[in-house]
Design a protein around this motif. Structure first.
Motif, PDB file in Angstrom:
ATOM      1  N   LYS A  36       0.840  -1.203   0.000  1.00 57.56           N
ATOM      2  CA  LYS A  36       0.000   0.000   0.000  1.00 57.56           C
ATOM      3  C   LYS A  36       0.873   1.251   0.000  1.00 57.56           C
ATOM      4  N   LYS A  37       1.936   1.261   0.840  1.00 57.10           N
ATOM      5  CA  LYS A  37       2.839   2.410   0.864  1.00 57.10           C
ATOM      6  C   LYS A  37       3.500   2.588  -0.491  1.00 57.10           C
ATOM      7  N   PHE A  38       3.878   1.487  -1.110  1.00 59.92           N
ATOM      8  CA  PHE A  38       4.506   1.554  -2.423  1.00 59.92           C
ATOM      9  C   PHE A  38       3.563   2.180  -3.439  1.00 59.92           C
ATOM     10  N   GLN A  39       2.294   1.760  -3.418  1.00 59.11           N
ATOM     11  CA  GLN A  39       1.321   2.309  -4.369  1.00 59.11           C
ATOM     12  C   GLN A  39       1.081   3.791  -4.107  1.00 59.11           C
ATOM     13  N   GLU A  40       1.003   4.185  -2.830  1.00 59.30           N
ATOM     14  CA  GLU A  40       0.804   5.597  -2.502  1.00 59.30           C
ATOM     15  C   GLU A  40       2.005   6.419  -2.964  1.00 59.30           C
ATOM     16  N   THR A  41       3.192   5.891  -2.708  1.00 62.54           N
ATOM     17  CA  THR A  41       4.407   6.608  -3.104  1.00 62.54           C
ATOM     18  C   THR A  41       4.479   6.735  -4.617  1.00 62.54           C
ATOM     19  N   GLU A  42       4.098   5.681  -5.317  1.00 63.97           N
ATOM     20  CA  GLU A  42       4.126   5.732  -6.776  1.00 63.97           C
ATOM     21  C   GLU A  42       3.123   6.766  -7.296  1.00 63.97           C
ATOM     22  N   ALA A  43       1.946   6.846  -6.670  1.00 70.12           N
ATOM     23  CA  ALA A  43       0.946   7.837  -7.088  1.00 70.12           C
ATOM     24  C   ALA A  43       1.469   9.259  -6.839  1.00 70.12           C
ATOM     25  N   LYS A  44       2.104   9.452  -5.681  1.00 70.87           N
ATOM     26  CA  LYS A  44       2.664  10.771  -5.376  1.00 70.87           C
ATOM     27  C   LYS A  44       3.767  11.124  -6.368  1.00 70.87           C
ATOM     28  N   THR A  45       4.573  10.129  -6.723  1.00 71.31           N
ATOM     29  CA  THR A  45       5.650  10.363  -7.684  1.00 71.31           C
ATOM     30  C   THR A  45       5.082  10.790  -9.031  1.00 71.31           C
ATOM     31  N   LYS A  46       4.023  10.133  -9.463  1.00 68.68           N
ATOM     32  CA  LYS A  46       3.394  10.505 -10.729  1.00 68.68           C
ATOM     33  C   LYS A  46       2.841  11.927 -10.668  1.00 68.68           C
ATOM     34  N   GLN A  47       2.216  12.242  -9.532  1.00 62.90           N
ATOM     35  CA  GLN A  47       1.641  13.584  -9.372  1.00 62.90           C
ATOM     36  C   GLN A  47       2.760  14.630  -9.398  1.00 62.90           C
TER      37      GLN A  47
END
Length: 184
Positions: A36-47
């Motif tokens: 879950k942290k990985f997915q959140e971090t990836e979303a933030k990175t994209k943003q």
């Protein structure tokens, strides 16, 4: 004695199995949290990548405007020089052009300030993106570590399960009076 040994082995097996199941559940929960942290971090990175792209576009637009204003400034300076040489009697027009020149200079200073701020914002976003990439990389590493632990626990569980099956087979053989095998 053979029954007591088998009972003790069964109790030990059950205890080991329960402990391994608890560990397995804990590792799965940690894996889920890491994913879950990985997915959140990836979303933030994209943003942040999108924001960086937008800032780059704004920065390039401001550079183009600044270049256009610089060209306009140079053109007006040449015009002022031409008017000063050719029309020294028209001081009023000279003052007007001088005023325009000052306004362009002020606009240029304002644009330079905006450009400087955009560069600072870009730097901050770049730092944030780097930090998020590090967090993403840490989450990936943690995920791999937890996955390895999970696999190791699964192997231990299978080994215990195999041993339990083996013990059950031996227990059945010990009930057979012709069998001379030990429960271990």
């Amino acid at each position: 004695k053979s029954l007591e040994g088998t009972s003790s082995a069964n109790n030990e097996y059950l205890t080991d199995k329960i402990n391994l199941q608890r560990q397995l559940r804990t590792v799965r929960e940690e894996r889920d949290v890491a994913e879950k942290k990985f997915q959140e971090t990836e979303a933030k990175t994209k943003q942040l990548s999108l924001q960086i792209h937008q800032v780059k576009i704004q920065f390039e637009s401001m550079q183009q405007k600044m270049s256009a204003l610089e060209n306009e400034k140079k053109r007006l300076e040449q015009q002022v020089t031409t008017h000063n040489d050719a029309l020294s009697t028209l001081e009023a027009e000279k003052l007007s052009l001088s005023k325009k020149h000052n306004e362009l200079y002020d606009a240029n200073v304002a644009l330079e300030e905006k450009q400087r701020k955009a560069q600072q914002d870009y730097g901050k976003l770049q730092e944030k993106a780097d930090r998020l990439r590090q967090q993403r990389d840490y989450a990936k590493a943690k995920y791999k570590e937890l996955k390895a632990k999970f696999n190791a626990l699964e192997q231990q569980f299978r080994a215990l399960q195999s041993r339990y099956s083996s013990n059950s087979t031996m227990k059945n053989n010990s009930n057979n009076p012709t069998s001379q095998t030990l429960p271990f």
